[in-house]
Write a protein that holds these residues in place. Structure first.
Motif, PDB file in Angstrom:
ATOM      1  N   PRO A 113     -18.184  42.770 -11.322  1.00  0.00           N
ATOM      2  CA  PRO A 113     -18.358  43.105 -12.734  1.00  0.00           C
ATOM      3  C   PRO A 113     -17.066  42.842 -13.509  1.00  0.00           C
ATOM      4  CG  PRO A 113     -18.091  45.104 -11.432  1.00  0.00           C
ATOM      5  CD  PRO A 113     -17.961  43.955 -10.475  1.00  0.00           C
ATOM      6  N   LEU A 114     -17.205  42.142 -14.623  1.00  0.00           N
ATOM      7  CA  LEU A 114     -16.068  41.946 -15.537  1.00  0.00           C
ATOM      8  C   LEU A 114     -16.467  42.536 -16.880  1.00  0.00           C
ATOM      9  CD1 LEU A 114     -15.202  38.156 -14.910  1.00  0.00           C
ATOM     10  CD2 LEU A 114     -14.138  40.147 -13.833  1.00  0.00           C
ATOM     11  N   LYS A 115     -15.491  43.052 -17.609  1.00  0.00           N
ATOM     12  CA  LYS A 115     -15.758  43.591 -18.937  1.00  0.00           C
ATOM     13  C   LYS A 115     -16.223  42.469 -19.848  1.00  0.00           C
ATOM     14  CE  LYS A 115     -12.774  47.477 -20.210  1.00  0.00           C
ATOM     15  NZ  LYS A 115     -13.810  48.457 -20.564  1.00  0.00           N
TER      16      LYS A 115
ATOM     17  N   PRO B 290     -20.969  45.307 -18.486  1.00  0.00           N
ATOM     18  CA  PRO B 290     -20.313  44.311 -17.637  1.00  0.00           C
ATOM     19  C   PRO B 290     -21.038  42.971 -17.671  1.00  0.00           C
ATOM     20  CG  PRO B 290     -21.660  45.769 -16.300  1.00  0.00           C
ATOM     21  CD  PRO B 290     -21.815  46.241 -17.718  1.00  0.00           C
ATOM     22  N   ILE B 291     -20.327  41.895 -17.412  1.00  0.00           N
ATOM     23  CA  ILE B 291     -20.971  40.636 -17.051  1.00  0.00           C
ATOM     24  C   ILE B 291     -20.792  40.462 -15.551  1.00  0.00           C
ATOM     25  CG2 ILE B 291     -20.287  39.664 -19.299  1.00  0.00           C
ATOM     26  CD1 ILE B 291     -18.552  37.639 -17.583  1.00  0.00           C
ATOM     27  N   ILE B 292     -21.536  39.527 -14.973  1.00  0.00           N
ATOM     28  CA  ILE B 292     -21.401  39.227 -13.546  1.00  0.00           C
ATOM     29  C   ILE B 292     -20.580  37.953 -13.411  1.00  0.00           C
ATOM     30  CG2 ILE B 292     -22.632  38.676 -11.410  1.00  0.00           C
ATOM     31  CD1 ILE B 292     -25.032  40.275 -12.568  1.00  0.00           C
ATOM     32  N   LYS B 293     -19.411  38.083 -12.813  1.00  0.00           N
ATOM     33  CA  LYS B 293     -18.475  36.957 -12.721  1.00  0.00           C
ATOM     34  C   LYS B 293     -19.099  35.736 -12.050  1.00  0.00           C
ATOM     35  CE  LYS B 293     -13.967  35.728 -10.724  1.00  0.00           C
ATOM     36  NZ  LYS B 293     -12.880  36.161  -9.822  1.00  0.00           N
ATOM     37  N   GLU B 294     -19.903  35.933 -11.024  1.00  0.00           N
ATOM     38  CA  GLU B 294     -20.448  34.835 -10.235  1.00  0.00           C
ATOM     39  C   GLU B 294     -21.522  34.034 -10.989  1.00  0.00           C
ATOM     40  OE1 GLU B 294     -19.805  37.870  -9.193  1.00  0.00           O
ATOM     41  OE2 GLU B 294     -18.289  37.509  -7.671  1.00  0.00           O
ATOM     42  N   SER B 295     -22.008  34.543 -12.116  1.00  0.00           N
ATOM     43  CA  SER B 295     -23.038  33.832 -12.879  1.00  0.00           C
ATOM     44  C   SER B 295     -22.434  32.662 -13.643  1.00  0.00           C
ATOM     45  CB  SER B 295     -23.705  34.802 -13.862  1.00  0.00           C
ATOM     46  OG  SER B 295     -24.488  34.093 -14.804  1.00  0.00           O
ATOM     47  N   PRO B 296     -23.132  31.524 -13.706  1.00  0.00           N
ATOM     48  CA  PRO B 296     -22.600  30.388 -14.467  1.00  0.00           C
ATOM     49  C   PRO B 296     -22.543  30.651 -15.969  1.00  0.00           C
ATOM     50  CG  PRO B 296     -24.780  29.872 -13.548  1.00  0.00           C
ATOM     51  CD  PRO B 296     -24.360  31.180 -12.956  1.00  0.00           C
ATOM     52  N   LEU B 297     -23.439  31.512 -16.469  1.00  0.00           N
ATOM     53  CA  LEU B 297     -23.503  31.719 -17.917  1.00  0.00           C
ATOM     54  C   LEU B 297     -23.985  33.144 -18.198  1.00  0.00           C
ATOM     55  CD1 LEU B 297     -23.177  29.431 -20.225  1.00  0.00           C
ATOM     56  CD2 LEU B 297     -25.602  29.813 -20.559  1.00  0.00           C
TER      57      LEU B 297
ATOM     58  N   LEU C 257     -20.447  33.773 -22.473  1.00  0.00           N
ATOM     59  CA  LEU C 257     -19.312  33.488 -21.589  1.00  0.00           C
ATOM     60  C   LEU C 257     -19.781  32.506 -20.519  1.00  0.00           C
ATOM     61  CD1 LEU C 257     -17.866  37.094 -21.306  1.00  0.00           C
ATOM     62  CD2 LEU C 257     -16.727  35.126 -22.359  1.00  0.00           C
TER      63      LEU C 257
ATOM     64  N   ASP D 157     -18.904  29.894 -17.277  1.00  0.00           N
ATOM     65  CA  ASP D 157     -17.924  29.682 -16.209  1.00  0.00           C
ATOM     66  C   ASP D 157     -17.291  28.306 -16.372  1.00  0.00           C
ATOM     67  OD1 ASP D 157     -16.622  29.292 -13.641  1.00  0.00           O
ATOM     68  OD2 ASP D 157     -17.773  31.053 -13.021  1.00  0.00           O
TER      69      ASP D 157
ATOM     70  N   ILE E 157     -14.952  47.513 -13.069  1.00  0.00           N
ATOM     71  CA  ILE E 157     -14.878  46.407 -14.014  1.00  0.00           C
ATOM     72  C   ILE E 157     -13.438  45.936 -14.150  1.00  0.00           C
ATOM     73  CG2 ILE E 157     -15.111  45.726 -16.406  1.00  0.00           C
ATOM     74  CD1 ILE E 157     -17.600  47.100 -16.622  1.00  0.00           C
ATOM     75  N   SER E 158     -13.241  44.717 -13.753  1.00  0.00           N
ATOM     76  CA  SER E 158     -11.950  44.106 -13.984  1.00  0.00           C
ATOM     77  C   SER E 158     -11.972  43.516 -15.390  1.00  0.00           C
ATOM     78  CB  SER E 158     -11.727  42.996 -12.967  1.00  0.00           C
ATOM     79  OG  SER E 158     -10.855  42.033 -13.482  1.00  0.00           O
TER      80      SER E 158
ATOM     81  N   CYS F  71     -11.489  33.014 -16.006  1.00  0.00           N
ATOM     82  CA  CYS F  71     -12.322  31.923 -15.496  1.00  0.00           C
ATOM     83  C   CYS F  71     -13.475  31.599 -16.438  1.00  0.00           C
ATOM     84  CB  CYS F  71     -12.873  32.296 -14.123  1.00  0.00           C
ATOM     85  SG  CYS F  71     -13.845  33.818 -14.149  1.00  0.00           S
ATOM     86  N   LYS F  72     -13.560  32.327 -17.544  1.00  0.00           N
ATOM     87  CA  LYS F  72     -14.708  32.161 -18.445  1.00  0.00           C
ATOM     88  C   LYS F  72     -14.273  31.581 -19.780  1.00  0.00           C
ATOM     89  CE  LYS F  72     -17.575  34.232 -15.575  1.00  0.00           C
ATOM     90  NZ  LYS F  72     -18.728  33.574 -14.951  1.00  0.00           N
ATOM     91  N   SER F  73     -15.150  30.775 -20.338  1.00  0.00           N
ATOM     92  CA  SER F  73     -14.924  30.159 -21.636  1.00  0.00           C
ATOM     93  C   SER F  73     -15.852  30.827 -22.659  1.00  0.00           C
ATOM     94  CB  SER F  73     -15.250  28.670 -21.503  1.00  0.00           C
ATOM     95  OG  SER F  73     -15.030  28.000 -22.695  1.00  0.00           O
ATOM     96  N   THR F  74     -15.314  31.212 -23.796  1.00  0.00           N
ATOM     97  CA  THR F  74     -16.118  31.912 -24.800  1.00  0.00           C
ATOM     98  C   THR F  74     -16.798  30.918 -25.741  1.00  0.00           C
ATOM     99  OG1 THR F  74     -14.485  33.675 -24.803  1.00  0.00           O
ATOM    100  CG2 THR F  74     -16.071  33.670 -26.610  1.00  0.00           C
TER     101      THR F  74
END
Lengths: 199, 199
Positions: free
Chosen positions: A112-114, A121-128, A154, A156, B8-9, B14-17
């Protein structure tokens, strides 16, 4: 212009009648991340889609019994995380298990990322990841529809083409859900508008 | 149960907005047939989906400028026809051309048949036609959402397994639309619930 009476045949013999059901396919199987404050969760949803281009709006339909339902209702936001082949196992698992007793992020090794705009949270491993703010809840029956504004995206960076700067959906290897089964996307047939250019 | 603060980190490097947009994929590219009385038409729509299981409900979102918009609004019904590989050319073409000046059924060699419940045509060549009755129109912006009850399903008998009596979605060879491109469905990854059985 197409006159109906001359065109519609009444011959339905090649068709079998079924009772009304939910048969619009293929669909995404997206991971919805939600929660703030003390608790976050993930659930899998296929009843989702775009409902308006400008402003960009979407929906997810959720059974009120699901653990994430109250989190989304209380916080007024959620994130749609598109899923790819690598995430297929987690996608199915998060649709079967309940977050009441389990930390789904931990069990599925998802990070989980803020989010940037919404408090979820968003899921870091998801492409979008698509950040959404609820504007209305429609209580339809077994499912309630959360109607939402898309407020941020967001993507990746590993799927963004370094030359064009465009997100390469093909590289993201999204999966589709159709009538109880998950599929890889297969051969490309054409791009939007190809039928006109071909002529 | 998943405590947020510990999980939550805030590392989003690694993400583009991106600015908010319509990026939920893959989706169906369905042919919507509509009209009664003097005029029938077809249009292609990807902003559609299931919004409730019980009662079965769905939506399509349509720009008011489209020729089919007034036909659906006036008649209060439409048919969602799922599309397959054989129909890919017609699917793209019916999304680019307007029915104002053209008989799309004739141009694309598609056959209109009288639906069973609603006063609109179905497309004979479609593997599965979903008859819908509009219950509400939500004017969201560029698109208006037609919220509808599913009132009948017509399935092509050639995709029904003679032994099980079940409709074989795999045989129907449905196509998916993803970010401007049409795809065949590829390799099957698993069925709903496989992640739990596997363990």
């Amino acid at each position: 212009m197409c006159k109906k009476d001359s065109l519609i045949s009444s011959e339905l013999s090649c068709k079998s009648t079924w009772k009304p059901g939910t048969l619009i396919y293929p669909l995404p199987a997206a991971l919805i991340s939600c929660g703030n404050g003390n608790e976050i969760n993930i659930m899998t949803v296929s009843w989702l889609g775009t409902i308006c281009t400008n402003p960009p709006m979407c929906y997810i339909s959720v059974r009120p019994e699901r653990h994430s339902y109250d989190l989304i209702k209380k916080n007024g936001c959620f994130v749609i995380n598109l899923t790819n082949e690598e995430m297929a196992f987690a996608t199915d698992w998060c649709g079967v298990k309940s977050g009441k007793d389990i930390n789904k992020f931990k069990e599925m090794n998802l990070t989980p990322l803020k989010a940037q705009v919404v408090d979820a949270p968003i899921i870091k491993e998801s492409p979008l990841s698509i950040e959404c703010e609820v504007v209305e809840i429609k209580e339809l029956g077994s499912h309630h529809m959360f109607i939402a504004n898309v407020v941020n995206i967001l993507a990746d960076e590993k799927y963004i083409d370094k030359n064009s700067g465009a997100f390469d959906m093909t590289k993201a290897k999204l999966i589709a859900y159709s009538h109880g089964k998950y599929y890889k996307l297969g051969e490309e047939i054409g791009h939007f508008g190809w039928s006109v250019k071909k002529k």
